[in-house]
Design a protein around this motif. Sequence first.
Motif, PDB file in Angstrom:
ATOM      1  N   GLY A   1       5.710  -1.258  -3.943  1.00  0.00           N
ATOM      2  CA  GLY A   1       5.450  -0.665  -2.643  1.00  0.00           C
ATOM      3  C   GLY A   1       6.728  -0.322  -1.917  1.00  0.00           C
ATOM      4  O   GLY A   1       7.793  -0.202  -2.517  1.00  0.00           O
ATOM      5  N   ASN A   2       6.629  -0.192  -0.600  1.00  0.00           N
ATOM      6  CA  ASN A   2       7.771   0.164   0.240  1.00  0.00           C
ATOM      7  C   ASN A   2       8.304  -1.059   0.980  1.00  0.00           C
ATOM      8  O   ASN A   2       7.589  -2.047   1.175  1.00  0.00           O
ATOM      9  CB  ASN A   2       7.372   1.246   1.249  1.00  0.00           C
TER      10      ASN A   2
ATOM     11  N   GLY B   1      13.175   1.727   1.748  1.00  0.00           N
ATOM     12  CA  GLY B   1      13.125   2.157   0.363  1.00  0.00           C
ATOM     13  C   GLY B   1      11.928   1.544  -0.336  1.00  0.00           C
ATOM     14  O   GLY B   1      10.889   1.324   0.274  1.00  0.00           O
ATOM     15  N   GLN B   2      12.108   1.222  -1.607  1.00  0.00           N
ATOM     16  CA  GLN B   2      11.035   0.659  -2.414  1.00  0.00           C
ATOM     17  C   GLN B   2      11.424  -0.737  -2.911  1.00  0.00           C
ATOM     18  O   GLN B   2      12.603  -1.079  -2.987  1.00  0.00           O
ATOM     19  CB  GLN B   2      10.715   1.553  -3.613  1.00  0.00           C
ATOM     20  N   PHE B   3      10.394  -1.521  -3.273  1.00  0.00           N
ATOM     21  CA  PHE B   3      10.640  -2.819  -3.897  1.00  0.00           C
ATOM     22  C   PHE B   3       9.727  -2.959  -5.105  1.00  0.00           C
ATOM     23  O   PHE B   3       8.724  -2.251  -5.246  1.00  0.00           O
ATOM     24  CB  PHE B   3      10.423  -3.965  -2.904  1.00  0.00           C
ATOM     25  N   GLY B   4      10.107  -3.874  -5.991  1.00  0.00           N
ATOM     26  CA  GLY B   4       9.313  -4.083  -7.192  1.00  0.00           C
ATOM     27  C   GLY B   4       9.587  -5.438  -7.801  1.00  0.00           C
ATOM     28  O   GLY B   4      10.493  -6.163  -7.378  1.00  0.00           O
ATOM     29  N   THR B   5       8.774  -5.796  -8.779  1.00  0.00           N
ATOM     30  CA  THR B   5       8.989  -7.042  -9.514  1.00  0.00           C
ATOM     31  C   THR B   5       9.835  -6.755 -10.744  1.00  0.00           C
ATOM     32  O   THR B   5       9.774  -5.681 -11.338  1.00  0.00           O
ATOM     33  CB  THR B   5       7.655  -7.659  -9.954  1.00  0.00           C
ATOM     34  N   ILE B   6      10.630  -7.750 -11.130  1.00  0.00           N
ATOM     35  CA  ILE B   6      11.495  -7.636 -12.296  1.00  0.00           C
ATOM     36  C   ILE B   6      10.831  -8.360 -13.454  1.00  0.00           C
ATOM     37  O   ILE B   6      10.535  -9.557 -13.362  1.00  0.00           O
ATOM     38  CB  ILE B   6      12.877  -8.239 -12.022  1.00  0.00           C
ATOM     39  N   GLY B   7      10.573  -7.641 -14.536  1.00  0.00           N
ATOM     40  CA  GLY B   7       9.939  -8.228 -15.702  1.00  0.00           C
ATOM     41  C   GLY B   7      10.823  -8.166 -16.923  1.00  0.00           C
ATOM     42  O   GLY B   7      11.984  -7.751 -16.857  1.00  0.00           O
TER      43      GLY B   7
ATOM     44  N   ALA C   1       0.830  -1.209   0.000  1.00  0.00           N
ATOM     45  CA  ALA C   1       0.000   0.000   0.000  1.00  0.00           C
ATOM     46  C   ALA C   1       0.863   1.258   0.000  1.00  0.00           C
ATOM     47  O   ALA C   1       0.353   2.364   0.132  1.00  0.00           O
ATOM     48  CB  ALA C   1      -0.933   0.008   1.202  1.00  0.00           C
ATOM     49  N   HIS C   2       2.172   1.066  -0.121  1.00  0.00           N
ATOM     50  CA  HIS C   2       3.136   2.175  -0.149  1.00  0.00           C
ATOM     51  C   HIS C   2       3.178   2.942   1.172  1.00  0.00           C
ATOM     52  O   HIS C   2       3.563   4.106   1.197  1.00  0.00           O
ATOM     53  CB  HIS C   2       2.844   3.132  -1.312  1.00  0.00           C
ATOM     54  N   GLY C   3       2.788   2.267   2.256  1.00  0.00           N
ATOM     55  CA  GLY C   3       2.908   2.867   3.569  1.00  0.00           C
ATOM     56  C   GLY C   3       4.224   2.482   4.218  1.00  0.00           C
ATOM     57  O   GLY C   3       5.001   1.678   3.680  1.00  0.00           O
ATOM     58  N   TRP C   4       4.465   3.037   5.408  1.00  0.00           N
ATOM     59  CA  TRP C   4       5.721   2.756   6.112  1.00  0.00           C
ATOM     60  C   TRP C   4       5.483   1.988   7.410  1.00  0.00           C
ATOM     61  O   TRP C   4       6.343   1.954   8.287  1.00  0.00           O
ATOM     62  CB  TRP C   4       6.470   4.062   6.387  1.00  0.00           C
ATOM     63  N   ASP C   5       4.316   1.373   7.531  1.00  0.00           N
ATOM     64  CA  ASP C   5       4.053   0.496   8.660  1.00  0.00           C
ATOM     65  C   ASP C   5       4.213  -0.944   8.180  1.00  0.00           C
ATOM     66  O   ASP C   5       3.692  -1.329   7.143  1.00  0.00           O
ATOM     67  CB  ASP C   5       2.654   0.736   9.229  1.00  0.00           C
ATOM     68  N   PHE C   6       4.943  -1.748   8.941  1.00  0.00           N
ATOM     69  CA  PHE C   6       5.259  -3.111   8.533  1.00  0.00           C
ATOM     70  C   PHE C   6       4.853  -4.086   9.630  1.00  0.00           C
ATOM     71  O   PHE C   6       4.745  -3.717  10.800  1.00  0.00           O
ATOM     72  CB  PHE C   6       6.756  -3.233   8.243  1.00  0.00           C
ATOM     73  N   ASN C   7       4.604  -5.345   9.233  1.00  0.00           N
ATOM     74  CA  ASN C   7       4.183  -6.355  10.198  1.00  0.00           C
ATOM     75  C   ASN C   7       4.829  -7.689   9.863  1.00  0.00           C
ATOM     76  O   ASN C   7       5.450  -7.855   8.807  1.00  0.00           O
ATOM     77  CB  ASN C   7       2.657  -6.490  10.203  1.00  0.00           C
TER      78      ASN C   7
END
Length: 217
Positions: free
Chosen positions: A105-106, A91-97, A14-20
């Motif tokens: 997201g973050n 930072g950010q993460f993403g999928t590699i295509g 969700a591009h937020g900075w709260d993690f679980n």
Amino acid sequence: MAKLMDIKGYWNMAHGWDFNDKDMWEGQILLQDDGWFEGVAVDPNSSYQEDRFIFGVYHPGKVIQLYKFTPINVSAPFVFNGTRDVKGYEGQFGTIGLLGTTPCGNCHIITQYVETVRKSIDEETQKLEVRIQRYKDSIMDETGKKFYENSIAIRKVMVESILRNYEGRGFTQEEIDELRADFEPVNERIMQETEEEVRGRVRKMPDTIDDDEDLPF
């Protein structure tokens, strides 16, 4: 000599900075002196419980770029990028295509040198080396193999450029010319492989689309 480290990564789509602890992976890496690392991780809450292969560039206290692979029929590969903050690396993460990276997201990554918290470092290191080699020999598919081999071929370029980008330093022309000798052959090979992959996918597409057929979106 390689340093054994525990590593844990969190993501927030969700591009937020709260993690679980639900959206999380964890594992171990072996960090080399130049900043290159390889290791394995597992996603505790995933139905797929085999090892994931993680590798990339890590300059402790500064920046990390981590690639996370499973066979392509399980998941698309991911890249996690983080810079140091007070609690770890964010930072950010993403999928590699086929044509690049798609943001997802973050992310937040934390690491710890094993030697500071546990004994039996040699035994743990050997076990991790076995798991890494097992992934390469028995789990890694052709997609992962190509990406990994291309990354290894430009390891020097990756390690140095990620550090200098973080520090805001450029390269001299002499250094650029030296690095280009390593990078250009790999770049040409990647472009050729991408072109062949695109052609293969196009050949598999139907020649026509029935007007009455539902579109897939």
